[in-house]
Design an enzyme around this catalytic site. Structure first.
Site, PDB file in Angstrom:
ATOM      1  N   SER A   1       0.834  -1.085   0.117  1.00 57.46           N
ATOM      2  CA  SER A   1       0.047   0.093  -0.081  1.00 57.46           C
ATOM      3  C   SER A   1       0.970   1.216   0.128  1.00 57.46           C
ATOM      4  CB  SER A   1      -1.022   0.004   1.392  1.00 57.46           C
ATOM      5  OG  SER A   1      -1.762   1.228   1.311  1.00 57.46           O
TER       6      SER A   1
ATOM      7  N   TYR B   1      -8.188   4.745   2.136  1.00 51.76           N
ATOM      8  CA  TYR B   1      -9.018   3.965   1.790  1.00 51.76           C
ATOM      9  C   TYR B   1      -8.458   2.216   2.142  1.00 51.76           C
ATOM     10  CZ  TYR B   1     -12.196   0.414  -0.787  1.00 51.76           C
ATOM     11  OH  TYR B   1     -13.031  -0.687  -1.005  1.00 51.76           O
ATOM     12  N   GLU B   2      -7.363   2.473   1.559  1.00 57.80           N
ATOM     13  CA  GLU B   2      -6.579   0.903   1.793  1.00 57.80           C
ATOM     14  C   GLU B   2      -6.286   0.697   3.229  1.00 57.80           C
ATOM     15  OE1 GLU B   2      -3.106   1.146  -0.771  1.00 57.80           O
ATOM     16  OE2 GLU B   2      -3.992   1.102  -2.601  1.00 57.80           O
ATOM     17  N   LEU B   3      -5.911   1.970   3.884  1.00 60.46           N
ATOM     18  CA  LEU B   3      -5.548   1.600   5.241  1.00 60.46           C
ATOM     19  C   LEU B   3      -6.619   1.197   5.939  1.00 60.46           C
ATOM     20  CD1 LEU B   3      -3.132   2.071   7.156  1.00 60.46           C
ATOM     21  CD2 LEU B   3      -3.970   4.357   7.372  1.00 60.46           C
TER      22      LEU B   3
END
Length: 293
Positions: free
Chosen positions: A148, A215-217
């Site tokens: 990420s 968002y990924e986190l």
């Protein structure tokens, strides 16, 4: 009072001041003409040789004096009106600035509210997907690690790291390889998270500022909460603990590698150590901690 109303009032005051200034110029012209007539009347008065000429010159002088005084009075009146309008204009302009600042603040709060709601909804969707996945073992995963990162950090660090891990035989989920033209970014990221053993987070100022990385986190934290062992591997890139702590306290509580200290090869070796079967009395976390120290 609405911004449109205040702007309308400002426009009207500006028009009033412009009209008053035109009148002021006209009265100044009238005064100049009266002064000219006074000079001519005084000249005739000085050269008058008959009673009739003398009286006529005196009347002209008196009329010119009266005209001059009237022009002066009008100028004083107009100047006072202009000053009053200018004061009102200044007040309205101040009111406009305050109203615009208030509107911007309200708009920003609304945007922040919508952003948080969007992230909450997306996080819930990721969680729902992850809850459908059993807490499986590492061998059931398609990728060893999900990277990420912010796109701004690709050239300086992420691209070389991803390629180095792939060359070392580490099955790496890297967006440049996985997200094809026309594919849903959100769905592809979600699948990558679900199918990866570990999630490597390249923490930088760019990462903390971007929408997709946040968002990924959220998805990574959801995945981490649904696994028995921690799967988050933070790497600090051109950022300090204080800068991270201002945005996310949880991230500073995790042991991290740092690109200012550790080379790409050392990070790859650390990743390989995590993927190697655990030796007697040494678990994965102690292995990473020993390496970073």
């Amino acid at each position: 009072m609405s911004i449109n109303t205040i702007m309308s009032q400002i426009k009207r005051l500006e028009n009033d001041i412009a009209n008053l200034n035109k009148k002021l110029v006209k009265e100044q012209d009238n005064e100049a003409k009266a002064i000219d007539k006074i000079a001519k009347a005084q000249k005739r008065l000085m050269s008058a040789k008959t009673t009739t000429t003398l009286k006529s010159s005196q009347r002209d002088l008196q009329n010119a004096n009266n005209a001059q005084q009237k022009a002066k009075d009008e100028q004083a009146k107009l100047a006072k009106q202009i000053a009053g309008k200018a004061k009102s204009l200044s007040t309205k302009q101040s009111d406009l600035s305050k109203a615009q600042a208030k509107e911007r603040e309200s708009h920003q709060k609304e945007l922040e509210k919508l952003r948080k709601e969007s992230i909450t909804i997306q996080a819930a969707q990721v969680k729902a997907q992850l809850e459908d996945i059993n807490k499986s073992t590492f061998e059931e995963k398609e990728y060893d690690v999900f990277i990420s990162h912010a796109s701004e950090d690709k050239d300086s660090f992420v691209e070389p790291l991803a390629r180095a891990m792939q060359e070392a035989g580490i099955r790496t989920w890297y967006d440049s390889d996985q997200i094809a033209w026309g594919q849903s970014i959100r769905q592809t990221i979600d699948k990558g998270l679900i199918k990866s053993k570990f999630c490597m987070i390249i923490l930088s100022q760019n990462f903390l500022d971007k929408y997709w990385t946040n968002y990924e986190l959220n998805g990574i934290f959801q995945k981490d909460s649904n696994t028995l062992n921690s799967i988050i591997l933070p790497i600090w890139h051109n950022i300090t603990r204080d800068e991270i702590q201002k945005r996310n306290l949880m991230l500073t509580d995790m042991l991290a590698l740092n690109t200012s200290i550790h080379s790409t090869k050392e990070i790859v070796d650390a990743m390989l150590n995590l993927l190697t079967p655990v030796k007697e009395n040494v678990d994965l976390e102690e292995g990473l901690e020993e390496f970073s120290s």
